[in-house]
Write a protein that holds these residues in place. Structure first.
Motif, mmCIF file in Angstrom:
data_model
loop_
_atom_site.group_PDB
_atom_site.id
_atom_site.type_symbol
_atom_site.label_atom_id
_atom_site.label_comp_id
_atom_site.label_asym_id
_atom_site.label_seq_id
_atom_site.Cartn_x
_atom_site.Cartn_y
_atom_site.Cartn_z
ATOM 1 N N MET A 158 0.815 -1.219 0.000
ATOM 2 C CA MET A 158 0.000 0.000 0.000
ATOM 3 C C MET A 158 0.850 1.270 0.000
ATOM 4 S SD MET A 158 -3.263 -0.046 -0.116
ATOM 5 C CE MET A 158 -4.408 -1.378 -0.331
ATOM 6 N N THR A 159 2.175 1.108 0.076
ATOM 7 C CA THR A 159 3.027 2.298 0.009
ATOM 8 C C THR A 159 2.859 2.933 -1.373
ATOM 9 O OG1 THR A 159 4.817 0.822 -0.580
ATOM 10 C CG2 THR A 159 4.785 1.613 1.678
ATOM 11 N N PRO A 160 2.964 4.270 -1.457
ATOM 12 C CA PRO A 160 2.669 4.942 -2.718
ATOM 13 C C PRO A 160 3.363 4.335 -3.929
ATOM 14 C CG PRO A 160 2.949 6.542 -0.989
ATOM 15 C CD PRO A 160 3.255 5.207 -0.370
ATOM 16 N N TYR A 161 4.662 4.075 -3.814
ATOM 17 C CA TYR A 161 5.362 3.591 -5.018
ATOM 18 C C TYR A 161 4.809 2.254 -5.494
ATOM 19 C CZ TYR A 161 8.367 -0.150 -3.162
ATOM 20 O OH TYR A 161 8.826 -1.332 -2.664
ATOM 21 N N GLU A 162 4.392 1.390 -4.548
ATOM 22 C CA GLU A 162 3.834 0.098 -4.927
ATOM 23 C C GLU A 162 2.495 0.272 -5.634
ATOM 24 O OE1 GLU A 162 4.537 -2.768 -5.425
ATOM 25 O OE2 GLU A 162 6.323 -3.208 -4.272
ATOM 26 N N VAL A 163 1.706 1.233 -5.148
ATOM 27 C CA VAL A 163 0.394 1.472 -5.747
ATOM 28 C C VAL A 163 0.550 1.942 -7.189
ATOM 29 C CG1 VAL A 163 -1.682 2.914 -5.654
ATOM 30 C CG2 VAL A 163 -0.783 1.882 -3.567
ATOM 31 N N TYR A 164 1.506 2.874 -7.422
ATOM 32 C CA TYR A 164 1.739 3.344 -8.789
ATOM 33 C C TYR A 164 2.183 2.191 -9.677
ATOM 34 C CZ TYR A 164 1.759 7.968 -6.697
ATOM 35 O OH TYR A 164 1.427 9.087 -6.014
ATOM 36 N N PHE A 165 3.117 1.390 -9.152
ATOM 37 C CA PHE A 165 3.674 0.305 -9.947
ATOM 38 C C PHE A 165 2.610 -0.741 -10.277
ATOM 39 C CE2 PHE A 165 5.814 -3.804 -10.346
ATOM 40 C CZ PHE A 165 6.676 -3.524 -11.385
ATOM 41 N N TYR A 166 1.890 -1.146 -9.247
ATOM 42 C CA TYR A 166 0.939 -2.237 -9.411
ATOM 43 C C TYR A 166 -0.246 -1.806 -10.287
ATOM 44 C CZ TYR A 166 -0.592 -6.821 -7.781
ATOM 45 O OH TYR A 166 -0.922 -8.136 -7.708
ATOM 46 N N SER A 167 -0.766 -0.611 -10.024
ATOM 47 C CA SER A 167 -1.948 -0.184 -10.784
ATOM 48 C C SER A 167 -1.577 0.115 -12.239
ATOM 49 C CB SER A 167 -2.606 1.034 -10.129
ATOM 50 O OG SER A 167 -1.677 2.070 -9.990
ATOM 51 N N SER A 168 -0.381 0.668 -12.465
ATOM 52 C CA SER A 168 0.035 0.908 -13.844
ATOM 53 C C SER A 168 0.246 -0.414 -14.568
ATOM 54 C CB SER A 168 1.329 1.724 -13.874
ATOM 55 O OG SER A 168 1.155 2.935 -13.184
ATOM 56 N N GLY A 169 0.812 -1.394 -13.841
ATOM 57 C CA GLY A 169 0.962 -2.724 -14.415
ATOM 58 C C GLY A 169 -0.391 -3.309 -14.782
ATOM 59 N N GLY A 170 -1.385 -3.033 -13.959
ATOM 60 C CA GLY A 170 -2.746 -3.494 -14.249
ATOM 61 C C GLY A 170 -3.272 -2.920 -15.556
ATOM 62 N N PRO A 225 -1.623 7.206 3.934
ATOM 63 C CA PRO A 225 -3.050 7.529 3.737
ATOM 64 C C PRO A 225 -3.337 8.154 2.378
ATOM 65 C CG PRO A 225 -2.272 8.311 5.868
ATOM 66 C CD PRO A 225 -1.064 7.882 5.104
ATOM 67 N N LEU A 226 -2.322 8.802 1.777
ATOM 68 C CA LEU A 226 -2.547 9.486 0.499
ATOM 69 C C LEU A 226 -2.839 8.504 -0.634
ATOM 70 C CD1 LEU A 226 0.258 12.204 0.658
ATOM 71 C CD2 LEU A 226 -2.132 12.383 1.347
ATOM 72 N N THR A 227 -2.343 7.289 -0.520
ATOM 73 C CA THR A 227 -2.715 6.292 -1.538
ATOM 74 C C THR A 227 -3.831 5.381 -1.034
ATOM 75 O OG1 THR A 227 -0.720 5.122 -0.840
ATOM 76 C CG2 THR A 227 -0.683 6.121 -3.008
ATOM 77 N N TYR A 228 -3.882 5.185 0.275
ATOM 78 C CA TYR A 228 -4.893 4.270 0.806
ATOM 79 C C TYR A 228 -6.299 4.852 0.690
ATOM 80 C CZ TYR A 228 -7.392 1.172 3.897
ATOM 81 O OH TYR A 228 -8.298 0.280 4.393
ATOM 82 N N VAL A 229 -6.461 6.130 1.048
ATOM 83 C CA VAL A 229 -7.795 6.742 1.028
ATOM 84 C C VAL A 229 -8.407 6.748 -0.379
ATOM 85 C CG1 VAL A 229 -9.086 8.877 1.446
ATOM 86 C CG2 VAL A 229 -7.460 8.070 3.144
ATOM 87 N N LEU A 231 -9.663 3.289 -1.155
ATOM 88 C CA LEU A 231 -10.875 2.971 -0.390
ATOM 89 C C LEU A 231 -12.092 3.681 -1.000
ATOM 90 C CD1 LEU A 231 -11.739 1.371 2.130
ATOM 91 C CD2 LEU A 231 -11.478 3.457 3.458
ATOM 92 N N LEU A 232 -11.879 4.934 -1.449
ATOM 93 C CA LEU A 232 -12.994 5.683 -2.050
ATOM 94 C C LEU A 232 -13.426 5.052 -3.373
ATOM 95 C CD1 LEU A 232 -11.924 9.380 -1.340
ATOM 96 C CD2 LEU A 232 -13.753 8.090 -0.237
ATOM 97 N N VAL A 233 -12.448 4.684 -4.200
ATOM 98 C CA VAL A 233 -12.788 4.071 -5.487
ATOM 99 C C VAL A 233 -13.486 2.723 -5.267
ATOM 100 C CG1 VAL A 233 -11.830 3.059 -7.591
ATOM 101 C CG2 VAL A 233 -10.981 5.251 -6.796
#
Lengths: 117, 216
Positions: free
Chosen positions: B1-13, B161-165, B168-170
């Motif tokens: 859930m750390t920001p860099y992982e979220v960018y990496f994983y979602s872009s990979g998606g 929280p900047l990537t988690y929130v 959660l909203l989406v």
């Protein structure tokens, strides 16, 4: 394009521009609105490029615009095909003058072996 | 859930064009991945503790942990551990470089993604190459990589929280998620987790200063 109500600031500004071949070619950085007193206000063009950042983000924007070369591309609204989570355009990026940074860099990247894989 | 992982994983998606059919695999990935990650972190701490603590050794290098495999298993253990570290560090390096490049390219509206090939996304490609060189330069300054990682983890905890929130909203947005929108159970667990990460995020910097980055 079908008519529906959208919040321009929320659902248009800052969204991704896609050209007619689905190439990502910049963002909707600003809009040009036209209309006199008593007339309805109309979006006539999308502005894209570092030149628009000067007005949007203070000294950081001016610095970023200077680093980015300060160019602004005007895309007439007639060239907009669809507004979804992205903004799809009717023409190719090259025709509209978008994505030039990538085009300028491509000859150098192409020299890397295996760059097309 | 750390920001860099979220960018990496979602872009990979996006690159791999994930759809609803990939939900099951991703759920399994998340559960097995987080479970395994937590389990391995604990085992590393336990092995490290039992191996070094009573001898009064404070391992300062990443390589020291390979002794945890070498002592019981001999050379084969050492080699396996070293190869494992190579893959883990290499994978993390690709992760971070691409995450930075995804981030910049998406913010500025550039073409991005490995699936476009380097010639299709030149600025994206240049960005990750530059990041790789910068990272190499940072290591070559002689800075302690373990300590640098500790600081990086602290600051990513602040940004959690900047990537988690947004996620959660989406997950609660019916327009995006349709029938896959979060249910009551998922939201309850999600909110509990939100409280936990907000506490972590708020206390990370004060704790860093008070404990002198865990030194006392």
């Amino acid at each position: 394009m079908s008519t529906r109500q959208i919040d321009l600031g929320l659902l248009l500004v800052d969204h991704q521009l896609l050209d007619s071949e689905d190439r990502r070619c910049g963002n909707v950085d600003e809009l040009t609105l036209e209309g006199g007193p008593g007339e309805s206000l109309e979006v006539v063009a999308i502005l894209s490029g570092p030149g628009t950042w000067r007005r949007r983000a203070g000294w950081i924007g001016r610095l970023a615009a200077w680093i980015g070369g300060g160019a602004t591309v005007r895309i007439p609204w007639e060239d907009v095909d669809e507004v979804a989570s992205h903004v799809k355009l009717r023409k190719r990026a090259e025709t509209l003058g978008l994505g030039r940074g990538d085009d300028r860099l491509r000859p150098f990247i192409e020299k890397i072996p295996g760059a097309d894989r | 859930m750390t920001p860099y992982e979220v960018y990496f994983y979602s872009s990979g998606g996006v690159e791999e064009q994930w759809g609803p059919k990939d939900l099951g695999l991703n759920k399994a990935n998340a559960m097995i991945g987080y479970g395994l990650g937590g389990f391995l972190s604990f085992t590393l701490m336990i092995v490290g503790g039992s191996l070094f603590l009573d001898k009064g050794i404070e391992p300062e290098f990443l390589g020291s942990i390979t002794l945890g495999a070498e002592v019981p298993l001999g050379q084969i253990g050492l080699l396996l551990a070293l190869v494992g570290i190579l893959f883990a560090v290499g994978g993390a390096a690709i992760d971070t470089m691409f995450s930075g490049a995804y981030n910049l390219a998406q913010f500025l509206g550039w073409e991005w993604g490995r699936y476009r090939h380097p010639t299709g996304a030149p600025r994206f490609t240049l960005t990750w190459i530059v990041l790789l060189i910068l990272a190499l330069a940072a290591v070559m300054t002689g800075v302690d990589p373990v300590q640098l990682t500790e600081y990086a983890v602290i600051f990513s905890a602040v940004a959690l929280p900047l990537t988690y929130v947004p996620i959660l909203l989406v997950a609660n947005d019916r327009a995006y998620m349709r029938e896959y929108v979060n249910g009551r159970l998922a939201n309850s667990l999600g909110l509990i987790y939100l409280v936990v990460i907000v506490i972590i995020s708020v206390t990370a910097i004060p704790l860093m200063i008070l404990t002198n980055v865990g030194q006392n």
